[in-house]
Design a protein around this motif. Structure first.
Motif, PDB file in Angstrom:
ATOM      1  N   PRO A  26       4.504  -5.806  -8.719  1.00 45.60           N
ATOM      2  CA  PRO A  26       5.212  -5.474  -7.461  1.00 45.60           C
ATOM      3  C   PRO A  26       5.134  -4.124  -7.151  1.00 45.60           C
ATOM      4  CG  PRO A  26       6.938  -6.235  -9.158  1.00 45.60           C
ATOM      5  CD  PRO A  26       5.453  -6.528  -9.587  1.00 45.60           C
ATOM      6  N   ALA A  27       5.527  -3.460  -7.993  1.00 46.11           N
ATOM      7  CA  ALA A  27       5.488  -1.832  -7.654  1.00 46.11           C
ATOM      8  C   ALA A  27       4.100  -1.142  -7.392  1.00 46.11           C
ATOM      9  CB  ALA A  27       6.184  -1.070  -8.650  1.00 46.11           C
ATOM     10  N   GLU A  28       3.024  -1.806  -7.944  1.00 45.87           N
ATOM     11  CA  GLU A  28       1.737  -1.328  -7.728  1.00 45.87           C
ATOM     12  C   GLU A  28       1.576  -1.781  -6.344  1.00 45.87           C
ATOM     13  OE1 GLU A  28       1.531   1.031 -11.019  1.00 45.87           O
ATOM     14  OE2 GLU A  28       0.188   0.915  -9.226  1.00 45.87           O
ATOM     15  N   ILE A  29       1.823  -2.927  -6.105  1.00 43.25           N
ATOM     16  CA  ILE A  29       1.450  -3.610  -4.695  1.00 43.25           C
ATOM     17  C   ILE A  29       1.974  -2.744  -3.586  1.00 43.25           C
ATOM     18  CG2 ILE A  29       1.902  -5.479  -3.207  1.00 43.25           C
ATOM     19  CD1 ILE A  29       1.582  -7.419  -5.688  1.00 43.25           C
ATOM     20  N   LYS A  30       3.237  -2.500  -3.681  1.00 43.46           N
ATOM     21  CA  LYS A  30       3.756  -1.709  -2.626  1.00 43.46           C
ATOM     22  C   LYS A  30       3.310  -0.135  -2.610  1.00 43.46           C
ATOM     23  CE  LYS A  30       8.416   0.242  -1.318  1.00 43.46           C
ATOM     24  NZ  LYS A  30       9.976   0.498  -1.876  1.00 43.46           N
ATOM     25  N   MET A  31       2.897   0.378  -3.585  1.00 46.28           N
ATOM     26  CA  MET A  31       2.267   1.767  -3.800  1.00 46.28           C
ATOM     27  C   MET A  31       0.954   1.469  -3.288  1.00 46.28           C
ATOM     28  SD  MET A  31       1.173   3.857  -7.264  1.00 46.28           S
ATOM     29  CE  MET A  31       2.815   3.965  -7.909  1.00 46.28           C
ATOM     30  N   ARG A  32       0.150   0.760  -3.567  1.00 47.19           N
ATOM     31  CA  ARG A  32      -1.193   0.584  -2.696  1.00 47.19           C
ATOM     32  C   ARG A  32      -0.973   0.434  -1.359  1.00 47.19           C
ATOM     33  NH1 ARG A  32      -1.944   2.914  -6.192  1.00 47.19           N
ATOM     34  NH2 ARG A  32      -2.451   2.507  -8.190  1.00 47.19           N
ATOM     35  N   GLN A  33      -0.050  -0.406  -0.859  1.00 46.74           N
ATOM     36  CA  GLN A  33       0.001  -0.598   0.517  1.00 46.74           C
ATOM     37  C   GLN A  33       0.415   0.596   1.372  1.00 46.74           C
ATOM     38  OE1 GLN A  33      -0.491  -3.326   2.258  1.00 46.74           O
ATOM     39  NE2 GLN A  33       0.037  -2.113   4.150  1.00 46.74           N
ATOM     40  N   GLN A  34       1.312   1.496   0.793  1.00 50.80           N
ATOM     41  CA  GLN A  34       1.543   3.033   1.126  1.00 50.80           C
ATOM     42  C   GLN A  34       0.474   3.866   1.090  1.00 50.80           C
ATOM     43  OE1 GLN A  34       4.778   3.804  -1.533  1.00 50.80           O
ATOM     44  NE2 GLN A  34       6.561   2.902  -0.312  1.00 50.80           N
ATOM     45  N   GLN A  35      -0.341   3.667   0.285  1.00 51.43           N
ATOM     46  CA  GLN A  35      -1.394   4.569   0.295  1.00 51.43           C
ATOM     47  C   GLN A  35      -2.676   4.130   1.225  1.00 51.43           C
ATOM     48  OE1 GLN A  35      -3.233   4.042  -3.937  1.00 51.43           O
ATOM     49  NE2 GLN A  35      -1.867   5.576  -4.880  1.00 51.43           N
ATOM     50  N   TYR A  36      -2.704   2.842   1.494  1.00 50.80           N
ATOM     51  CA  TYR A  36      -3.528   2.307   2.333  1.00 50.80           C
ATOM     52  C   TYR A  36      -3.055   2.805   3.891  1.00 50.80           C
ATOM     53  CZ  TYR A  36      -5.041  -1.100   5.944  1.00 50.80           C
ATOM     54  OH  TYR A  36      -5.706  -1.405   7.073  1.00 50.80           O
ATOM     55  N   GLU A  37      -1.764   2.973   4.101  1.00 53.82           N
ATOM     56  CA  GLU A  37      -1.319   3.200   5.253  1.00 53.82           C
ATOM     57  C   GLU A  37      -1.450   4.719   5.625  1.00 53.82           C
ATOM     58  OE1 GLU A  37       2.176  -0.284   5.727  1.00 53.82           O
ATOM     59  OE2 GLU A  37       2.675   1.764   5.560  1.00 53.82           O
ATOM     60  N   TYR A  38      -1.244   5.629   4.461  1.00 54.27           N
ATOM     61  CA  TYR A  38      -1.439   7.011   4.551  1.00 54.27           C
ATOM     62  C   TYR A  38      -2.530   7.479   4.749  1.00 54.27           C
ATOM     63  CZ  TYR A  38      -1.682  11.884   2.861  1.00 54.27           C
ATOM     64  OH  TYR A  38      -1.812  13.070   2.702  1.00 54.27           O
ATOM     65  N   TYR A  39      -3.744   6.770   3.972  1.00 55.56           N
ATOM     66  CA  TYR A  39      -5.193   7.095   4.217  1.00 55.56           C
ATOM     67  C   TYR A  39      -5.860   6.651   5.695  1.00 55.56           C
ATOM     68  CZ  TYR A  39      -5.324   9.237  -0.455  1.00 55.56           C
ATOM     69  OH  TYR A  39      -4.760  10.244  -1.518  1.00 55.56           O
ATOM     70  N   ARG A  40      -5.320   5.320   6.004  1.00 59.61           N
ATOM     71  CA  ARG A  40      -5.788   4.837   7.441  1.00 59.61           C
ATOM     72  C   ARG A  40      -5.353   6.132   8.262  1.00 59.61           C
ATOM     73  NH1 ARG A  40      -2.063   0.476   9.183  1.00 59.61           N
ATOM     74  NH2 ARG A  40      -0.999   2.340   9.913  1.00 59.61           N
TER      75      ARG A  40
END
Length: 234
Positions: free
Chosen positions: A160-174
């Motif tokens: 779950p922590a990695e899922i949240k991290m990846r979502q934040q990375q996705y939004e940041y790089y988008r």
């Protein structure tokens, strides 16, 4: 178009409420249909074709106003009232991703009207400026964001922590990939942006090192998926 007008088969249709409750960035299939007879009676201007961006112009909150879905199906579809579609010559997913960015939202907020029901009318929507790099760069940005999107959705339970991290990375790089240097709001030959009425093909201004770093993060995400181990990014 109301729920009572929906049928099990017929002409595909997108209701404006489905854009922020059901659809994601793009779709090739519709959730609902209307009869051919109803589609013929509907407004002819309310039919979207492949590549068009379907936009919800009305909502009860500011966040959902102007949420979009890119239509990638082969046939024309019907569009409900309180929605419109944007015809363009850009990459459909690129445009859809841009509408999710903070750069777009900053332009949208001052255009919203209404009290209980919030909306942006078509005339005001046409004032929004879109940065338009080359089609090659648009494809490159889409490929990166698609891969981030897939990684976010494919990482399963247990991380779950990695899922949240990846979502934040996705939004940041988008937002980073689709944020360009200060846009000139004019129509001269040096303009680096486009209104929704007149897309322009301009050179890419995204820095290669940002894209390369994003790709490195994608590779790290793949490693996390394969090993199912917790990683700390320094």
């Amino acid at each position: 178009m109301q729920k009572k007008d929906f049928t099990e088969t017929g002409v595909g249709c997108i209701h404006y409420g489905q854009i922020y409750t059901y659809y994601g960035t793009y779709t090739e299939k519709t959730k609902t249909f209307v009869s051919e007879e109803f589609a013929k009676k509907a407004k002819k201007a309310k039919k979207a074709k492949y590549g068009d961006l379907v936009i919800a112009t009305t909502s009860e909150n500011d966040e959902d106003v102007c949420k979009t879905v890119a239509w990638l199906g082969p046939e024309e579809i019907a569009i409900s009232s309180d929605a419109c579609f944007y015809m363009h010559n850009m990459h459909p997913k690129y445009v859809a991703y841009f509408f999710q960015t903070e750069q777009f939202k900053k332009q949208k907020r001052p255009l919203i009207t209404g009290t209980k029901v919030r909306r942006v009318n078509v005339d005001n929507l046409a004032k929004i400026k879109l940065p338009v790099p080359t089609l090659t760069e648009q494809q490159r940005i889409v490929d990166i964001l698609d891969r981030f999107d897939t990684l976010c959705n494919d990482i399963s339970s247990g991380l779950p922590a990695e899922i949240k991290m990846r979502q934040q990375q996705y939004e940041y790089y988008r937002d980073k990939l689709l944020t360009f240097k200060e846009l000139k709001i004019d129509n001269d030959d040096n303009s680096q942006c486009s209104s929704l009425n007149s897309p322009l093909n301009k050179e890419n201004v995204v820095k290669n090192n940002l894209v390369d770093f994003a790709l490195r993060m994608i590779n790290l995400s793949k490693h996390l998926q394969n090993d199912k181990k917790k990683c700390i990014i320094k």
